[in-house]
Motif scaffolding. Sequence first.
Motif, PDB file in Angstrom:
ATOM      1  N   MET A  29       8.902 -29.020  11.895  1.00  7.31           N
ATOM      2  CA  MET A  29       9.763 -28.411  10.889  1.00  7.31           C
ATOM      3  C   MET A  29      11.113 -29.116  10.711  1.00  7.31           C
ATOM      4  SD  MET A  29       8.899 -24.381  11.649  1.00  7.31           S
ATOM      5  CE  MET A  29       9.596 -23.728  10.120  1.00  7.31           C
ATOM      6  N   PHE A  30      11.314 -30.262  11.417  1.00  6.21           N
ATOM      7  CA  PHE A  30      12.596 -30.969  11.346  1.00  6.21           C
ATOM      8  C   PHE A  30      12.357 -32.470  11.238  1.00  6.21           C
ATOM      9  CE2 PHE A  30      12.961 -27.146  13.933  1.00  6.21           C
ATOM     10  CZ  PHE A  30      13.925 -26.441  13.232  1.00  6.21           C
ATOM     11  N   PRO A  31      13.254 -33.210  10.563  1.00  5.74           N
ATOM     12  CA  PRO A  31      13.117 -34.669  10.491  1.00  5.74           C
ATOM     13  C   PRO A  31      13.421 -35.310  11.838  1.00  5.74           C
ATOM     14  CG  PRO A  31      15.176 -33.969   9.485  1.00  5.74           C
ATOM     15  CD  PRO A  31      14.409 -32.717   9.800  1.00  5.74           C
ATOM     16  N   THR A  32      12.985 -36.538  12.005  1.00  4.31           N
ATOM     17  CA  THR A  32      13.111 -37.235  13.284  1.00  4.31           C
ATOM     18  C   THR A  32      14.550 -37.281  13.788  1.00  4.31           C
ATOM     19  OG1 THR A  32      11.189 -38.601  12.773  1.00  4.31           O
ATOM     20  CG2 THR A  32      12.682 -39.429  14.469  1.00  4.31           C
ATOM     21  N   ALA A  33      15.503 -37.483  12.877  1.00  4.69           N
ATOM     22  CA  ALA A  33      16.897 -37.671  13.287  1.00  4.69           C
ATOM     23  C   ALA A  33      17.496 -36.459  13.972  1.00  4.69           C
ATOM     24  CB  ALA A  33      17.749 -38.049  12.072  1.00  4.69           C
TER      25      ALA A  33
ATOM     26  N   GLU B 215       7.999 -33.175   5.851  1.00  3.15           N
ATOM     27  CA  GLU B 215       9.425 -33.314   5.528  1.00  3.15           C
ATOM     28  C   GLU B 215       9.621 -33.429   4.017  1.00  3.15           C
ATOM     29  OE1 GLU B 215      13.454 -33.623   5.512  1.00  3.15           O
ATOM     30  OE2 GLU B 215      12.059 -32.773   6.960  1.00  3.15           O
ATOM     31  N   ALA B 216       8.743 -34.145   3.332  1.00  2.00           N
ATOM     32  CA  ALA B 216       8.861 -34.300   1.884  1.00  2.00           C
ATOM     33  C   ALA B 216       8.744 -32.951   1.176  1.00  2.00           C
ATOM     34  CB  ALA B 216       7.798 -35.261   1.364  1.00  2.00           C
ATOM     35  N   GLN B 217       7.886 -32.074   1.701  1.00  2.00           N
ATOM     36  CA  GLN B 217       7.705 -30.752   1.094  1.00  2.00           C
ATOM     37  C   GLN B 217       8.924 -29.860   1.287  1.00  2.00           C
ATOM     38  OE1 GLN B 217       4.078 -29.323   2.861  1.00  2.00           O
ATOM     39  NE2 GLN B 217       2.783 -30.627   1.589  1.00  2.00           N
ATOM     40  N   ARG B 218       9.763 -30.174   2.267  1.00  2.00           N
ATOM     41  CA  ARG B 218      10.948 -29.353   2.527  1.00  2.00           C
ATOM     42  C   ARG B 218      12.144 -29.786   1.679  1.00  2.00           C
ATOM     43  NH1 ARG B 218      10.541 -26.037   6.833  1.00  2.00           N
ATOM     44  NH2 ARG B 218      12.802 -25.786   6.894  1.00  2.00           N
ATOM     45  N   GLN B 219      12.013 -30.910   0.982  1.00  2.00           N
ATOM     46  CA  GLN B 219      13.142 -31.409   0.185  1.00  2.00           C
ATOM     47  C   GLN B 219      13.409 -30.499  -1.020  1.00  2.00           C
ATOM     48  OE1 GLN B 219      15.006 -33.925   1.234  1.00  2.00           O
ATOM     49  NE2 GLN B 219      13.669 -34.195   3.008  1.00  2.00           N
TER      50      GLN B 219
END
Length: 409
Positions: free
Chosen positions: A335-339, A405-409
């Motif tokens: 549910m979170f990006p790598t960074a 992650e793209a779907q959360r944008q």
Amino acid sequence: MNGAQDHKWRDTILAGLANYIDAGSIVAGSVALALWKEIYGLSDSFIGLIGAFSANAISAGVGALIGGILCDKFGRKKIYQYDMLFYAFGMLFLIFASSAWMIVLGFVLVGLAVGADIPASWSLIAEQAPDKKRGAHSGVAQLLWYLGPVAVLVAAYFLQPWGITGVRWIFAHLAVLALALTFLRSKMRESQRWEESQETRQKAGWGELLSPRYFGAVLFLAAMYGFWNLWAGFNGFFTPYLVKQHNLPDWVATIVPASYFLIGMVSILLIFMTLSDKVNQRLLFGISAVMHVIGMAILAIFGFTLELYILHVVIMGVAGGFGAQSFFQLWSAEMFPTAIRSTAQGLAFAIVRIGLGIWSFFVPWLASYDYATLAWILTGFLVASGVIGMIWAPRNEGKSLEQIEAQRQ
């Protein structure tokens, strides 16, 4: 291709052994609790203090928060390569404990170490797993989490004649494993996804994590897993103590809880690892949640007897294998990006474990004087976890981390 896959499974196992050490520490402490109480004349309040600051609770939460931040900043490998040395140092205080303060200090140090390792390990497992086998790889870590208590409880059963000396040997095996793990992990590779995030300067801090896009996910994970963990923390740390309070046979304190974790391992292998990458994860979680509520309600309604406790263990063991903890590990990575992945995991884990620490202050008193009330409270916690999970659980099965992650944008 097979060589690459074998490499991924090996790294998953080495990273997931943090779960074995974490759970082993919790259950070893639970086995020692009654002996420590007798040797040092500990009060219920002091037992609650040990539970609150143990590897099960506050210190692990603080360690996860710090470790998660450092993990995103310096890489997964730097954290999990050295934190086991810190763990082994803390374990020395438990192995050679000669007074109550050494027990508390030992658990604080051990908790900080295992807490720091969790976000590093869970992030690495998710980031290097194949997209359509991320649930299966996460399940390996959960298998190792359940194996820790099985090994500790079986060992405790056979070491009973040696009393506290036998418990010291259990703590010693965890320290030795931590040292061996330090050496084995030195040969592991850094997460490729983390390296790429550094190269493309996809860096983010607390500002992004606390934004509505991601902070809602943190709250969902902390609530879903947190309410379940209030039951699980009680179950893992205080059950042998509770068995003695109800004057059940001594073997019940070790063999029956070990059976719970063994059943859980079978459930993880046959249900979670087999289905979580293929079927509706929300439905799978919901089935587990309903089983958890039924299993705990049995004790709340009918009381803590040997026969009902065994039935409770069977139901909870099956449900636990594909329930809140397995999905918390998986979803907290997805549910979170790598960074900010490890920082987010560390924050959610910290909220859960610190909440458990506060709750642990009250468990010994409730367990001693009013078990029925405690059982109903625990049932309520499981209802809350289930409702939250079934309403807000994501549907990420089969998707890559980048697609999610793209779907959360």
